[in-house]
Design an enzyme around this catalytic site. Structure first.
Site, PDB file in Angstrom:
ATOM      1  N   ASP A 144       0.797  -1.290  -0.137  1.00 56.93           N
ATOM      2  CA  ASP A 144      -0.173   0.009  -0.046  1.00 56.93           C
ATOM      3  C   ASP A 144       0.798   1.221  -0.189  1.00 56.93           C
ATOM      4  OD1 ASP A 144      -2.040  -2.006   0.397  1.00 56.93           O
ATOM      5  OD2 ASP A 144      -1.987  -1.498   2.589  1.00 56.93           O
ATOM      6  N   GLU A 239      -9.442   0.745  -3.551  1.00 57.34           N
ATOM      7  CA  GLU A 239     -10.657   0.028  -2.793  1.00 57.34           C
ATOM      8  C   GLU A 239     -10.996   0.938  -1.799  1.00 57.34           C
ATOM      9  OE1 GLU A 239      -8.770  -3.273  -0.906  1.00 57.34           O
ATOM     10  OE2 GLU A 239      -7.324  -2.141   0.242  1.00 57.34           O
TER      11      GLU A 239
HETATM   12  O1  F6P Z   1      -2.316  -4.017   3.481  1.00 59.22           O
HETATM   13  C1  F6P Z   1      -2.212  -4.591   2.395  1.00 59.22           C
HETATM   14  C2  F6P Z   1      -3.366  -5.116   2.009  1.00 59.22           C
HETATM   15  O2  F6P Z   1      -3.247  -6.129   0.931  1.00 59.22           O
HETATM   16  C3  F6P Z   1      -4.306  -4.058   1.533  1.00 59.22           C
HETATM   17  O3  F6P Z   1      -4.015  -3.362   0.389  1.00 59.22           O
HETATM   18  C4  F6P Z   1      -5.910  -4.809   1.771  1.00 59.22           C
HETATM   19  O4  F6P Z   1      -6.822  -3.969   2.131  1.00 59.22           O
HETATM   20  C5  F6P Z   1      -5.521  -5.625   2.838  1.00 59.22           C
HETATM   21  O5  F6P Z   1      -4.179  -5.883   2.780  1.00 59.22           O
HETATM   22  C6  F6P Z   1      -6.262  -7.189   2.564  1.00 59.22           C
HETATM   23  O6  F6P Z   1      -5.997  -7.765   3.782  1.00 59.22           O
HETATM   24  P1  F6P Z   1      -6.448  -9.534   4.025  1.00 59.22           P
HETATM   25  O7  F6P Z   1      -5.203 -10.007   3.659  1.00 59.22           O
HETATM   26  O8  F6P Z   1      -6.799  -9.489   5.426  1.00 59.22           O
HETATM   27  O9  F6P Z   1      -7.443  -9.769   3.126  1.00 59.22           O
END
Ligand code: F6P
Length: 365
Positions: A144, A239
């Site tokens: 991110d 998102e």
């Molecule tokens: O922080 C990295 C990330 O991939 C974000 O971009 C995304 O919102 C989140 O992690 C998704 O996390 P999880 O692995 O809990 O679905």
């Protein structure tokens, strides 16, 4: 009498990210080269609570530089200060397990811990330093790119390249079918991936969490392109993008995670709204975990390696409770408490946003 060997540990926490193995390799090699012992902690902070540590040697990190994921395993759930324990009846209680962490660090005679993680893991690292006196060095990981006190996190470059390739591929269908194609990318509350891939991939509209959008502006851009003979448009939606006066799209609420909200759904909403209002066929693609998986880019391999070496060097010179960071292309250290503060968003008046605007990219405002 021989001097006692110094001993350190390294863990990866939070979501996986390209470059984690490159950091582990650099940390382990630097410690070994300097005559120290080093343990890898399995599955993030879970391994520190449950005594799941492995002594690392050159063989343990051989061949891992180009590999995605983390050889140590990771989790974005386990917080030693609020550790979930399942009861016999299946219910969950949360316990403070800091004593277990301290006990295990003492057991292996570990002087300091390298925490490779995003804001969730770095916050835990900072709390371990503050409240338990554990010596911690952080390393900024996340696709991110939203950590404060560093100009770059490793993993971002790879994610951005993946999203750019997706946009190139979406162009083909958009052009052939005269469609609006929306690509939803990750990034949580920051629009770095959307912004950079949108510019690299020639997007017409980029929607960021930092700039709430008006559907009318987005539609005006699509209509304007149509009037100019362009029968397709490409939109990148972070998102975390949200309409003016509206909320971010939440896919679901997650219990027990560092991140209680899973974002998702904005791309579909935007595509549906455009099709309804303009009659132009519109489709959404959610890039999802493809952004996090696979081999790190050359840039991320170099950055991860520099971070890993710098984190181990900070330990060797006894500089603790810091995070390694990139500043003006130099690796420096910053206080971990500061680095674990609130996420770094895209400044709306930044040069790169202005660059996009000069190209005629619509940001929805
Ligand atoms: O922080 C990295 C990330 O991939 C974000 O971009 C995304 O919102 C989140 O992690 C998704 O996390 P999880 O692995 O809990 O679905």
């Amino acid at each position: 009498m021989t001097d006692k060997k110094r001993c350190f540990a390294v863990l990866t926490g939070g979501g996986d990210c390209p470059g984690l193995n490159a950091v582990i390799r650099a940390v382990v090699k630097t410690f070994l080269q300097n005559g120290c012992d080093v343990y890898g902690v399995h599955n993030g902070f879970n391994g520190l609570v449950n005594d799941n540590l492995q002594k690392m040697d050159y063989a343990s990190v051989s061949g891992i530089l180009p590999r995605g994921g983390t050889i140590l395993g990771t989790t974005n759930r386990d917080n030693p200060f609020k550790f979930a324990i399942e009861q016999e009846d299946g219910s969950i209680i949360y316990k403070d397990m800091r004593e277990k962490v301290l006990e295990n660090l003492r057991k292996y005679d570990i002087e300091a811990l390298v925490v490779i993680g995003g804001d969730g893991s770095l916050n835990i690292g900072a709390q371990l330093a503050r409240e338990c006196g554990i010596k911690v060095v952080g390393c900024p990981k996340t696709i991110d790119n939203d950590l404060p006190c560093t100009e770059r996190t490793f993993g971002f470059d790879t994610a951005m390249a993946m999203a750019t390739e997706a946009l190139d591929r979406l162009h083909t269908t958009a052009e052939s079918h005269h469609r609006v194609m929306v690509l939803e990318v990750m990034g949580r509350y920051a629009g770095w991936i959307a912004l950079h891939s949108g510019i690299a991939g020639g997007a017409d509209v980029i929607l960021l969490p930092e700039i709430p959008y008006q559907l009318d502006s987005v539609i005006a851009k699509i209509e304007q392109r149509k009037a100019a003979g362009k029968n397709f448009s490409i939109i990148v939606a972070a998102e975390g993008a949200k309409p003016e006066g509206g909320e971010m799209s939440v896919a679901r609420l997650v219990k027990g995670s560092f991140e209680p909200i899973r974002l998702g759904g904005i791309g579909e909403k935007v595509a549906n709204a455009i099709e309804e209002r303009t009659g132009i066929e519109s489709r959404c693609t959610v890039l999802g975990y493809l952004q996090r998986g696979g081999s790190p880019s050359a840039f991320d391999r170099v950055l991860s390696t520099r971070y890993g070496v710098a984190a181990a060097e900070a330990c060797l010179r006894g500089e603790y409770n810091v995070m390694v960071s990139l500043y003006h292309d130099q690796i420096v250290t910053v206080y971990i408490q500061k680095a674990a503060a609130k996420p770094r968003q895209v400044p709306v008046d930044s040069e790169i946003i202005r660059t996009g605007r000069q190209l005629g990219i619509c940001f929805g405002d």
